[in-house]
Design a protein around this motif. Structure first.
Motif, PDB file in Angstrom:
ATOM      1  N   HIS A   4       0.827  -1.199   0.000  1.00 15.44           N
ATOM      2  CA  HIS A   4       0.000   0.000   0.000  1.00 15.44           C
ATOM      3  C   HIS A   4       0.865   1.254   0.000  1.00 15.44           C
ATOM      4  O   HIS A   4       2.077   1.183   0.198  1.00 15.44           O
ATOM      5  CB  HIS A   4      -0.960   0.013   1.195  1.00 15.44           C
ATOM      6  CG  HIS A   4      -0.296   0.262   2.513  1.00 15.44           C
ATOM      7  ND1 HIS A   4       0.307  -0.730   3.231  1.00 15.44           N
ATOM      8  CD2 HIS A   4      -0.139   1.397   3.232  1.00 15.44           C
ATOM      9  CE1 HIS A   4       0.812  -0.226   4.344  1.00 15.44           C
ATOM     10  NE2 HIS A   4       0.562   1.080   4.369  1.00 15.44           N
ATOM     11  N   VAL A   5       0.199   2.379  -0.223  1.00 16.02           N
ATOM     12  CA  VAL A   5       0.853   3.685  -0.159  1.00 16.02           C
ATOM     13  C   VAL A   5      -0.077   4.607   0.629  1.00 16.02           C
ATOM     14  O   VAL A   5      -1.298   4.425   0.633  1.00 16.02           O
ATOM     15  CB  VAL A   5       1.168   4.231  -1.571  1.00 16.02           C
ATOM     16  CG1 VAL A   5      -0.084   4.592  -2.333  1.00 16.02           C
ATOM     17  CG2 VAL A   5       2.123   5.405  -1.514  1.00 16.02           C
ATOM     18  N   GLY A  53      -4.889  -0.517   2.157  1.00 19.61           N
ATOM     19  CA  GLY A  53      -4.456  -0.336   3.542  1.00 19.61           C
ATOM     20  C   GLY A  53      -3.824   1.014   3.827  1.00 19.61           C
ATOM     21  O   GLY A  53      -3.254   1.215   4.898  1.00 19.61           O
ATOM     22  N   GLY A  54      -3.942   1.958   2.903  1.00 15.01           N
ATOM     23  CA  GLY A  54      -3.329   3.271   3.083  1.00 15.01           C
ATOM     24  C   GLY A  54      -4.084   4.174   4.044  1.00 15.01           C
ATOM     25  O   GLY A  54      -5.264   3.982   4.312  1.00 15.01           O
ATOM     26  N   SER A  55      -3.357   5.161   4.544  1.00 15.55           N
ATOM     27  CA  SER A  55      -3.914   6.179   5.434  1.00 15.55           C
ATOM     28  C   SER A  55      -3.581   7.555   4.886  1.00 15.55           C
ATOM     29  O   SER A  55      -2.687   7.701   4.049  1.00 15.55           O
ATOM     30  CB  SER A  55      -3.296   6.061   6.841  1.00 15.55           C
ATOM     31  OG  SER A  55      -3.721   4.898   7.501  1.00 15.55           O
ATOM     32  N   ILE A  56      -4.300   8.549   5.376  1.00 14.36           N
ATOM     33  CA  ILE A  56      -3.937   9.940   5.109  1.00 14.36           C
ATOM     34  C   ILE A  56      -3.293  10.460   6.395  1.00 14.36           C
ATOM     35  O   ILE A  56      -3.826  10.275   7.486  1.00 14.36           O
ATOM     36  CB  ILE A  56      -5.158  10.782   4.676  1.00 14.36           C
ATOM     37  CG1 ILE A  56      -4.707  12.149   4.157  1.00 14.36           C
ATOM     38  CG2 ILE A  56      -6.194  10.903   5.759  1.00 14.36           C
ATOM     39  CD1 ILE A  56      -5.776  12.899   3.377  1.00 14.36           C
ATOM     40  N   TYR A  57      -2.102  11.033   6.249  1.00 16.88           N
ATOM     41  CA  TYR A  57      -1.362  11.605   7.370  1.00 16.88           C
ATOM     42  C   TYR A  57      -1.584  13.105   7.339  1.00 16.88           C
ATOM     43  O   TYR A  57      -1.314  13.756   6.332  1.00 16.88           O
ATOM     44  CB  TYR A  57       0.127  11.262   7.267  1.00 16.88           C
ATOM     45  CG  TYR A  57       0.398   9.838   7.680  1.00 16.88           C
ATOM     46  CD1 TYR A  57       0.916   9.542   8.935  1.00 16.88           C
ATOM     47  CD2 TYR A  57       0.097   8.778   6.832  1.00 16.88           C
ATOM     48  CE1 TYR A  57       1.139   8.234   9.333  1.00 16.88           C
ATOM     49  CE2 TYR A  57       0.316   7.467   7.220  1.00 16.88           C
ATOM     50  CZ  TYR A  57       0.832   7.200   8.471  1.00 16.88           C
ATOM     51  OH  TYR A  57       1.051   5.902   8.865  1.00 16.88           O
ATOM     52  N   TRP A  58      -2.096  13.648   8.442  1.00 18.28           N
ATOM     53  CA  TRP A  58      -2.471  15.059   8.515  1.00 18.28           C
ATOM     54  C   TRP A  58      -1.343  15.910   9.060  1.00 18.28           C
ATOM     55  O   TRP A  58      -0.824  15.647  10.147  1.00 18.28           O
ATOM     56  CB  TRP A  58      -3.705  15.237   9.395  1.00 18.28           C
ATOM     57  CG  TRP A  58      -4.949  14.663   8.800  1.00 18.28           C
ATOM     58  CD1 TRP A  58      -5.629  13.547   9.207  1.00 18.28           C
ATOM     59  CD2 TRP A  58      -5.675  15.174   7.670  1.00 18.28           C
ATOM     60  NE1 TRP A  58      -6.727  13.345   8.403  1.00 18.28           N
ATOM     61  CE2 TRP A  58      -6.779  14.327   7.457  1.00 18.28           C
ATOM     62  CE3 TRP A  58      -5.492  16.268   6.830  1.00 18.28           C
ATOM     63  CZ2 TRP A  58      -7.698  14.540   6.438  1.00 18.28           C
ATOM     64  CZ3 TRP A  58      -6.399  16.481   5.808  1.00 18.28           C
ATOM     65  CH2 TRP A  58      -7.496  15.624   5.631  1.00 18.28           C
ATOM     66  N   VAL A  59      -0.981  16.946   8.305  1.00 22.72           N
ATOM     67  CA  VAL A  59       0.000  17.937   8.736  1.00 22.72           C
ATOM     68  C   VAL A  59      -0.782  19.093   9.352  1.00 22.72           C
ATOM     69  O   VAL A  59      -1.580  19.740   8.674  1.00 22.72           O
ATOM     70  CB  VAL A  59       0.852  18.441   7.549  1.00 22.72           C
ATOM     71  CG1 VAL A  59       1.848  19.502   8.011  1.00 22.72           C
ATOM     72  CG2 VAL A  59       1.566  17.278   6.872  1.00 22.72           C
ATOM     73  N   ILE A  60      -0.546  19.324  10.640  1.00 22.58           N
ATOM     74  CA  ILE A  60      -1.219  20.387  11.380  1.00 22.58           C
ATOM     75  C   ILE A  60      -0.141  21.320  11.918  1.00 22.58           C
ATOM     76  O   ILE A  60       0.750  20.877  12.644  1.00 22.58           O
ATOM     77  CB  ILE A  60      -2.070  19.806  12.527  1.00 22.58           C
ATOM     78  CG1 ILE A  60      -3.135  18.851  11.966  1.00 22.58           C
ATOM     79  CG2 ILE A  60      -2.696  20.921  13.361  1.00 22.58           C
ATOM     80  CD1 ILE A  60      -3.857  18.024  13.001  1.00 22.58           C
ATOM     81  N   LYS A  61      -0.205  22.592  11.500  1.00 26.47           N
ATOM     82  CA  LYS A  61       0.780  23.596  11.923  1.00 26.47           C
ATOM     83  C   LYS A  61       2.207  23.153  11.594  1.00 26.47           C
ATOM     84  O   LYS A  61       3.111  23.300  12.406  1.00 26.47           O
ATOM     85  CB  LYS A  61       0.620  23.923  13.401  1.00 26.47           C
ATOM     86  CG  LYS A  61      -0.726  24.561  13.708  1.00 26.47           C
ATOM     87  CD  LYS A  61      -0.711  25.208  15.068  1.00 26.47           C
ATOM     88  CE  LYS A  61      -1.617  26.404  15.008  1.00 26.47           C
ATOM     89  NZ  LYS A  61      -1.003  27.646  15.240  1.00 26.47           N
ATOM     90  N   GLY A  62       2.408  22.587  10.410  1.00 24.62           N
ATOM     91  CA  GLY A  62       3.739  22.230   9.935  1.00 24.62           C
ATOM     92  C   GLY A  62       4.289  20.907  10.424  1.00 24.62           C
ATOM     93  O   GLY A  62       5.447  20.571  10.155  1.00 24.62           O
ATOM     94  N   VAL A  63       3.460  20.133  11.130  1.00 25.41           N
ATOM     95  CA  VAL A  63       3.921  18.881  11.727  1.00 25.41           C
ATOM     96  C   VAL A  63       2.885  17.786  11.477  1.00 25.41           C
ATOM     97  O   VAL A  63       1.693  17.989  11.729  1.00 25.41           O
ATOM     98  CB  VAL A  63       4.120  19.049  13.260  1.00 25.41           C
ATOM     99  CG1 VAL A  63       4.631  17.773  13.890  1.00 25.41           C
ATOM    100  CG2 VAL A  63       5.054  20.208  13.562  1.00 25.41           C
ATOM    101  N   VAL A  64       3.331  16.606  11.000  1.00 16.62           N
ATOM    102  CA  VAL A  64       2.428  15.455  10.929  1.00 16.62           C
ATOM    103  C   VAL A  64       2.081  15.093  12.367  1.00 16.62           C
ATOM    104  O   VAL A  64       2.977  14.926  13.200  1.00 16.62           O
ATOM    105  CB  VAL A  64       3.081  14.248  10.216  1.00 16.62           C
ATOM    106  CG1 VAL A  64       2.155  13.028  10.292  1.00 16.62           C
ATOM    107  CG2 VAL A  64       3.426  14.564   8.775  1.00 16.62           C
ATOM    108  N   GLN A  65       0.776  14.993  12.654  1.00 18.40           N
ATOM    109  CA  GLN A  65       0.353  14.708  14.028  1.00 18.40           C
ATOM    110  C   GLN A  65      -0.641  13.561  14.147  1.00 18.40           C
ATOM    111  O   GLN A  65      -0.841  13.031  15.235  1.00 18.40           O
ATOM    112  CB  GLN A  65      -0.284  15.965  14.658  1.00 18.40           C
ATOM    113  CG  GLN A  65       0.681  17.112  14.792  1.00 18.40           C
ATOM    114  CD  GLN A  65       0.078  18.271  15.555  1.00 18.40           C
ATOM    115  OE1 GLN A  65      -0.635  18.082  16.540  1.00 18.40           O
ATOM    116  NE2 GLN A  65       0.344  19.476  15.105  1.00 18.40           N
TER     117      GLN A  65
END
Length: 144
Positions: A4-5, A53-65
């Motif tokens: 997955h990606v 099986g992929g996910s979305i990684y959220w960048v909040i205020k310049g940082v993946v959280q």
């Protein structure tokens, strides 16, 4: 899940993981069956890998959280007649280790081996609730 990606995406205007969760509970951000979604102009060319099986990684205020598992990709036709992609998400937001990300437009593919790890179950609440600025500073020096 096999090959997955993941995707990484800026959550513009979001202050914390909690404010992202609050936004996703609004009707405007949900599919007709009640799942949170993110509508994007471009359709991912690697959709099959994302849905494996992929996910979305959220960048909040310049940082993946945080991340969310991607459930499906829905076609959405706007009032303007333009075809868009709704990335439909599992409502469960999973906090991750922090990772700095420079600003970018749209979304990017993210290999599983380059994706931040989920926060470990034994992490204290204090560890998980660092202010975004402090989390970014720690990530910049390689501490988190």
């Amino acid at each position: 899940m096999g090959n997955h990606v993941n995707l990484v995406k800026l959550s513009v205007g979001t202050e914390t993981v909690e404010t992202l969760a609050q936004w996703q509970k609004t009707v405007a951000s949900q599919t007709s069956d009640g799942f949170p979604r993110h509508v994007t102009r471009m359709w991912p060319k690697r959709g099959t890998e994302i849905l494996n099986g992929g996910s979305i990684y959220w960048v909040i205020k310049g940082v993946v959280q945080a991340r969310q598992t991607i459930l499906r990709l829905d076609e959405v036709i706007g009032d303007d007649g333009i075809r868009r992609c709704a990335i439909v998400l599992d409502p469960n937001l999973i906090k991750t280790e922090t990772a700095l990300r420079r600003p970018f437009q749209g979304w990017r593919y993210l290999k599983p081996e380059d994706s931040p790890a989920d926060l470990r179950a034994g992490a204290s609440q204090d560890d998980q609730e660092l202010p975004a600025e402090l989390a970014a500073a720690l990530a910049a020096i390689g501490v988190r």
